[in-house]
Design a protein around this motif. Structure first.
Motif, mmCIF file in Angstrom:
data_model
loop_
_atom_site.group_PDB
_atom_site.id
_atom_site.type_symbol
_atom_site.label_atom_id
_atom_site.label_comp_id
_atom_site.label_asym_id
_atom_site.label_seq_id
_atom_site.Cartn_x
_atom_site.Cartn_y
_atom_site.Cartn_z
ATOM 1 N N SER A 98 0.824 -1.210 0.000
ATOM 2 C CA SER A 98 0.000 0.000 0.000
ATOM 3 C C SER A 98 0.860 1.262 0.000
ATOM 4 O O SER A 98 0.621 2.201 -0.770
ATOM 5 C CB SER A 98 -0.930 0.004 1.210
ATOM 6 N N LEU A 99 1.874 1.292 0.860
ATOM 7 C CA LEU A 99 2.739 2.469 0.954
ATOM 8 C C LEU A 99 3.558 2.661 -0.317
ATOM 9 O O LEU A 99 3.783 3.797 -0.754
ATOM 10 C CB LEU A 99 3.655 2.343 2.168
ATOM 11 N N SER A 100 4.005 1.574 -0.894
ATOM 12 C CA SER A 100 4.780 1.650 -2.120
ATOM 13 C C SER A 100 3.948 2.255 -3.248
ATOM 14 O O SER A 100 4.429 3.101 -4.018
ATOM 15 C CB SER A 100 5.271 0.255 -2.516
ATOM 16 N N LYS A 101 2.686 1.852 -3.328
ATOM 17 C CA LYS A 101 1.796 2.417 -4.346
ATOM 18 C C LYS A 101 1.511 3.891 -4.066
ATOM 19 O O LYS A 101 1.440 4.707 -4.983
ATOM 20 C CB LYS A 101 0.494 1.622 -4.381
ATOM 21 N N SER A 102 1.367 4.235 -2.790
ATOM 22 C CA SER A 102 1.108 5.629 -2.429
ATOM 23 C C SER A 102 2.274 6.523 -2.831
ATOM 24 O O SER A 102 2.080 7.654 -3.305
ATOM 25 C CB SER A 102 0.859 5.750 -0.924
ATOM 26 N N LEU A 103 3.487 6.038 -2.625
ATOM 27 C CA LEU A 103 4.672 6.819 -2.963
ATOM 28 C C LEU A 103 4.988 6.748 -4.457
ATOM 29 O O LEU A 103 5.648 7.636 -5.004
ATOM 30 C CB LEU A 103 5.878 6.316 -2.158
ATOM 31 N N GLY A 104 4.502 5.687 -5.115
ATOM 32 C CA GLY A 104 4.836 5.502 -6.519
ATOM 33 C C GLY A 104 6.268 5.062 -6.710
ATOM 34 O O GLY A 104 6.924 5.423 -7.689
ATOM 35 N N ALA A 105 6.769 4.272 -5.737
ATOM 36 C CA ALA A 105 8.167 3.815 -5.799
ATOM 37 C C ALA A 105 8.237 2.363 -5.348
ATOM 38 O O ALA A 105 7.667 1.993 -4.331
ATOM 39 C CB ALA A 105 9.050 4.677 -4.913
ATOM 40 N N ASP A 106 8.931 1.557 -6.134
ATOM 41 C CA ASP A 106 9.113 0.148 -5.777
ATOM 42 C C ASP A 106 10.181 0.004 -4.705
ATOM 43 O O ASP A 106 11.110 0.810 -4.627
ATOM 44 C CB ASP A 106 9.524 -0.665 -7.001
ATOM 45 N N PRO A 107 10.084 -1.055 -3.894
ATOM 46 C CA PRO A 107 11.146 -1.329 -2.910
ATOM 47 C C PRO A 107 12.490 -1.574 -3.596
ATOM 48 O O PRO A 107 12.528 -2.124 -4.696
ATOM 49 C CB PRO A 107 10.645 -2.601 -2.210
ATOM 50 N N GLU A 108 13.569 -1.144 -2.945
ATOM 51 C CA GLU A 108 14.917 -1.357 -3.460
ATOM 52 C C GLU A 108 15.785 -1.888 -2.336
ATOM 53 O O GLU A 108 15.787 -1.337 -1.243
ATOM 54 C CB GLU A 108 15.533 -0.051 -3.976
ATOM 55 N N MET A 109 16.552 -2.933 -2.633
ATOM 56 C CA MET A 109 17.442 -3.476 -1.607
ATOM 57 C C MET A 109 18.651 -2.580 -1.438
ATOM 58 O O MET A 109 19.302 -2.224 -2.432
ATOM 59 C CB MET A 109 17.903 -4.878 -1.986
ATOM 60 N N PRO A 110 18.936 -2.150 -0.208
ATOM 61 C CA PRO A 110 20.132 -1.322 0.021
ATOM 62 C C PRO A 110 21.397 -2.029 -0.430
ATOM 63 O O PRO A 110 21.472 -3.240 -0.379
ATOM 64 C CB PRO A 110 20.138 -1.118 1.543
#
Length: 201
Positions: free
Chosen positions: A189-201
């Motif tokens: 949900s948060l990823s869609k809200s921000l419009g950014a996919d998770p990224e591994m550090p």
């Protein structure tokens, strides 16, 4: 020599306050680094390419580590340890990966370097997760996530999202499936809200 210059170029990219946004396609300036870059990006089957690049990275980083060790540059040695932990992890050589991650953690603790503690902690967590040490990995992921969200100048939400997903993996590995599902739902949900996919550090 050329190797030392290329090694410094590689590690300088990470040393500037450990920039969060990965420069995945940056073309190195130094000739030796460019050659390594070209070799690594030759078309190959995806898994084979990843393993070949990891094998090449290990050889390069082990040599660089020796150079920085002889220069008494402990911070640069630690950068190498962090990258070696990741490369050995990709090769599934978990004993070596864990040893280098622990060396990086030792430096961060001794130097009271919070930024290095964040990165070495994530590498250690990744190795522990891969080895089935889910509780240990979970604790290190939580520590890294708390540090990042608690330091606004370092907070990069795609990294936070991915760390949360790694936490979900650990919870699932420990049999806490409902908790893992809830974490994934929340991060989706948060990823869609921000419009950014998770990224591994």
């Amino acid at each position: 020599g050329a190797l030392a210059a290329a090694a410094r170029h590689l590690l300088r990219r990470r040393a500037a306050a450990r920039q969060h946004r990965a420069r995945l396609h940056h073309r190195p300036r130094h000739p030796a680094a460019r050659r390594t870059h070209r070799i690594a990006r030759r078309p190959q089957p995806r898994r084979r390419r990843r393993l070949d690049r990891a094998e090449e990275a290990v050889a390069f980083l082990e040599s660089a580590r020796e150079i920085f060790k002889s220069d008494k540059s402990l911070l640069q040695v630690t950068f190498c340890d962090e990258e070696l932990a990741l490369a050995y992890l990709q090769l599934r050589q978990l004993e070596f990966a864990k040893a280098h991650a622990e060396l990086a953690i030792d430096f961060a603790s001794t130097a009271e370097d919070e930024v290095r503690g964040y990165w070495s902690g994530i590498r250690f967590a990744q190795v522990c997760e891969a080895g089935g040490e889910f509780l240990t990995a979970l604790n290190h992921y939580k520590t890294a996530k708390s540090w990042e969200v608690g330091n606004s100048k370092y907070t990069y939400w795609p990294h936070v999202f991915q760390i949360e997903l790694q936490i979900a993996n650990c919870l699932e590995g420990m049999g806490q499936l409902d908790a893992a599902i809830e974490v994934r739902r929340r991060i989706s949900s948060l990823s869609k809200s921000l419009g950014a996919d998770p990224e591994m550090p």
